[in-house]
Design a protein around this motif. Sequence first.
Motif, mmCIF file in Angstrom:
data_model
loop_
_atom_site.group_PDB
_atom_site.id
_atom_site.type_symbol
_atom_site.label_atom_id
_atom_site.label_comp_id
_atom_site.label_asym_id
_atom_site.label_seq_id
_atom_site.Cartn_x
_atom_site.Cartn_y
_atom_site.Cartn_z
ATOM 1 N N ILE A 1 0.812 -1.184 0.078
ATOM 2 C CA ILE A 1 0.044 0.123 -0.017
ATOM 3 C C ILE A 1 0.912 1.193 0.094
ATOM 4 N N SER B 1 3.566 1.694 -1.564
ATOM 5 C CA SER B 1 3.954 2.219 -3.053
ATOM 6 C C SER B 1 3.012 2.513 -3.935
ATOM 7 N N LEU B 2 1.906 2.842 -3.170
ATOM 8 C CA LEU B 2 0.626 3.518 -4.120
ATOM 9 C C LEU B 2 0.556 4.831 -4.040
ATOM 10 N N PRO B 3 0.205 5.684 -5.115
ATOM 11 C CA PRO B 3 0.151 7.232 -5.056
ATOM 12 C C PRO B 3 -0.889 7.668 -3.898
ATOM 13 N N VAL C 1 -0.706 7.639 -0.738
ATOM 14 C CA VAL C 1 -0.805 6.949 0.615
ATOM 15 C C VAL C 1 0.404 7.558 1.426
ATOM 16 N N ARG D 1 -4.870 7.100 3.028
ATOM 17 C CA ARG D 1 -4.822 7.271 1.562
ATOM 18 C C ARG D 1 -5.716 8.332 1.293
ATOM 19 N N THR E 1 -7.698 9.755 -2.320
ATOM 20 C CA THR E 1 -8.044 9.623 -3.941
ATOM 21 C C THR E 1 -9.069 10.615 -4.323
#
Length: 163
Positions: free
Chosen positions: A45, A47-49, A51, A69, A71
């Motif tokens: 997680i 590594s995700l944008p 976060v 996170r 979005t």
Amino acid sequence: MSTLASMVDLRSGGPPDLPAIAALMTAAFDPRFGEAWTQAQCMGILSLPGVWLTIARQNGADVGFALARSTYEDAELLLLATHPHARRSGVGRSLLRSVIADAADRGATRLLLEVRADNEAIALYRREQFSKIGERLEYYRGAHGRSYDAHTYFRPLPQAGST
């Protein structure tokens, strides 16, 4: 990062903090409820944008963390943990308020979270203006195949320039 409660220092975290996060989860989350994540899940997680990880320290020791996170217009508090010996000292509140501020700074208009239905943290979420909006039956899978319901909460976030 800022200090939001006396003697609680907050800082940004990342992959090098995963061993400390794993130790905090072991101490904070009772395995019978199935709420803790693995280090691999946390690494994935992170590594995700969108976060981010916030670490709380008291007296030079890591005592809590929040993983969140964002979005578009929504943000989600994924995990919040406080070491048992640091509970009721402002750590959880400081972490939660930091996530609220960070999510608003990232442009989110609301913050969501899921919590086990009988988790003591619900009192904190209610004090911080979260409202229950749903339930997920048998969401958490704990020890010995037992399942536990989760409640979904949300909180509107302040927008830039609002008072």
